[in-house]
Design an enzyme around this catalytic site. Sequence first.
Site, PDB file in Angstrom:
ATOM      1  N   LYS A  62      -1.544   2.295  34.927  1.00 19.26           N
ATOM      2  CA  LYS A  62      -0.901   3.350  35.723  1.00 19.26           C
ATOM      3  C   LYS A  62       0.549   2.986  36.037  1.00 19.26           C
ATOM      4  CE  LYS A  62      -1.401   3.485  40.228  1.00 19.26           C
ATOM      5  NZ  LYS A  62      -1.666   3.717  41.656  1.00 19.26           N
ATOM      6  N   LYS A 110       4.595   2.136  41.774  1.00 10.57           N
ATOM      7  CA  LYS A 110       5.876   1.807  42.403  1.00 10.57           C
ATOM      8  C   LYS A 110       5.986   0.323  42.718  1.00 10.57           C
ATOM      9  CE  LYS A 110       4.718   4.792  46.337  1.00 10.57           C
ATOM     10  NZ  LYS A 110       3.417   4.404  46.832  1.00 10.57           N
ATOM     11  N   LYS A 124      -6.317  -4.697  44.230  1.00  8.61           N
ATOM     12  CA  LYS A 124      -5.290  -5.261  45.119  1.00  8.61           C
ATOM     13  C   LYS A 124      -5.674  -6.666  45.586  1.00  8.61           C
ATOM     14  CE  LYS A 124      -2.765  -1.219  46.568  1.00  8.61           C
ATOM     15  NZ  LYS A 124      -2.256  -0.385  47.652  1.00  8.61           N
TER      16      LYS A 124
HETATM   17  P1  TYM Z   1       0.436   6.296  46.729  1.00  7.80           P
HETATM   18  O1  TYM Z   1       1.501   6.068  47.733  1.00  7.80           O
HETATM   19  O2  TYM Z   1       0.048   5.152  45.858  1.00  7.80           O
HETATM   20  O3  TYM Z   1       0.810   7.493  45.796  1.00  7.80           O
HETATM   21  C1  TYM Z   1       1.171   8.769  46.316  1.00  7.80           C
HETATM   22  C2  TYM Z   1       0.591   9.858  45.434  1.00  7.80           C
HETATM   23  O4  TYM Z   1       1.059   9.700  44.089  1.00  7.80           O
HETATM   24  C3  TYM Z   1      -0.046   9.662  43.193  1.00  7.80           C
HETATM   25  N1  TYM Z   1       0.286   8.755  42.081  1.00  7.80           N
HETATM   26  C4  TYM Z   1       0.253   9.083  40.795  1.00  7.80           C
HETATM   27  N2  TYM Z   1      -0.051  10.235  40.180  1.00  7.80           N
HETATM   28  C5  TYM Z   1       0.018  10.243  38.837  1.00  7.80           C
HETATM   29  N3  TYM Z   1       0.389   9.168  38.080  1.00  7.80           N
HETATM   30  C6  TYM Z   1       0.705   7.999  38.665  1.00  7.80           C
HETATM   31  N4  TYM Z   1       1.090   6.960  37.935  1.00  7.80           N
HETATM   32  C7  TYM Z   1       0.649   7.914  40.091  1.00  7.80           C
HETATM   33  N5  TYM Z   1       0.897   6.929  40.988  1.00  7.80           N
HETATM   34  C8  TYM Z   1       0.665   7.449  42.198  1.00  7.80           C
HETATM   35  C9  TYM Z   1      -1.203   9.136  44.032  1.00  7.80           C
HETATM   36  O5  TYM Z   1      -2.456   9.491  43.478  1.00  7.80           O
HETATM   37  C10 TYM Z   1      -0.946   9.791  45.361  1.00  7.80           C
HETATM   38  O6  TYM Z   1      -1.445  11.107  45.357  1.00  7.80           O
HETATM   39  N6  TYM Z   1      -3.657   6.033  49.576  1.00  7.80           N
HETATM   40  C11 TYM Z   1      -2.606   6.913  49.111  1.00  7.80           C
HETATM   41  C12 TYM Z   1      -1.775   7.497  50.242  1.00  7.80           C
HETATM   42  C13 TYM Z   1      -2.576   8.189  51.279  1.00  7.80           C
HETATM   43  C14 TYM Z   1      -3.171   9.479  51.169  1.00  7.80           C
HETATM   44  C15 TYM Z   1      -3.788   9.723  52.420  1.00  7.80           C
HETATM   45  C16 TYM Z   1      -3.222  10.413  50.146  1.00  7.80           C
HETATM   46  C17 TYM Z   1      -2.862   7.736  52.536  1.00  7.80           C
HETATM   47  N7  TYM Z   1      -3.581   8.658  53.202  1.00  7.80           N
HETATM   48  C18 TYM Z   1      -4.500  10.910  52.668  1.00  7.80           C
HETATM   49  C19 TYM Z   1      -3.926  11.613  50.384  1.00  7.80           C
HETATM   50  C20 TYM Z   1      -4.538  11.828  51.621  1.00  7.80           C
HETATM   51  C21 TYM Z   1      -1.675   6.126  48.208  1.00  7.80           C
HETATM   52  O7  TYM Z   1      -1.608   4.922  48.266  1.00  7.80           O
HETATM   53  O8  TYM Z   1      -0.866   6.887  47.443  1.00  7.80           O
END
Ligand code: TYM
Length: 334
Positions: free
Chosen positions: A197, A200, A115
Amino acid sequence: MEDKKKVIFSGAQPSGKLSIGNYIGALKNWVDLQNDYDCYYCVVDMHAITVRQEPAELRRRTLETLAIYMACGIDPEKVTLFVQSHVPAHAELSWVLGCYTMFGELSRMTQFKEKSRKYENNINAGLFTYPVLMAADILLYNADLVPVGVDQTQHIELARNIAQRFNQVYSPTFVVPEGYVTKAGAKIMSLQDPEKKMSKSDPNPNANVNILDSRDDIIRKFKRAVTDSEACIKYDPARPGIANLMSIYSVFTGKSFEEIEREFDGVGYGDFKLAVGEACADTLAPIQERFNQLIADKDYLDSVMKNGAEKAARTAYRTLSKVYKKVGFLPYVR
Ligand code: TYM
């Protein structure tokens, strides 16, 4: 009788339109787990501002993300569903945990490095301490399990280290959480660059399929998906384009890779991509219908958020007051 179910915490950022990567890697599993665990599912809006957001857009997306969780099948009667900024204990614990997290540990986080490259004009302190807030999210609820996609496993490892360190310095306080990554779809790849990956925040709209995309858009994006020139549908991780489409098709149809190979034996890529697009659109159609009903009922969503935040805060403040006591803060006598 006391509820002895194991605890789950997970969340997604409302920083863009939720994609089928988020659905397959996270949301779908959250739904599957909600009957057997005591689940806390959160829209992590505080994490989202580590990257500049347009305020009105963030508000809209936060509500939409909540509605998408529910449209996918998350039941607010069964789980604690809430918005992160509604429970101030997340920020409060994050400060304390930051004092038990090393600069070097945070510098090694690959997501921070990525990032920092992507947003080189805004490498803010929040982007750096992001994993500490994530640890606070998880540890506040003493979560046993954290269902995520594979991209988040390094952050969970850090949360474990922070928990262990705190427990060692004081006395057992936090449950040391485990990541829960399902094999199928732990990492859904971009349709335009299958080495990357699906994200979004990808600026190329053809790279990701969003949960709310129209049927035509879904089918068009799959038709344009980058594959290879081998013209045969066989699972091979060395062929990431086809492997990714097969993983997506497998999740949406429940078919194994062997079944898919048999089904598409001798079939061209065009027909295969159309089949993947249709399977995806068929799965998302009822979710979109429920989403449209939910998003039109703002009062209901408000009540879900309010109940969720109240419930979450009760658990969160129990943990926080224990932590405040252990580190030596003087009790606030009201
Ligand atoms: P975020 O918002 O990027 O994504 C949410 C969840 O989706 C999963 N994910 C994917 N899984 C498979 N293939 C992909 N291309 C893909 N893109 C995203 C992510 O692994 C995630 O599970 N930091 C985290 C949010 C967060 C969080 C937490 C998660 C904040 N606090 C505490 C678990 C526990 C994040 O940015 O996810």
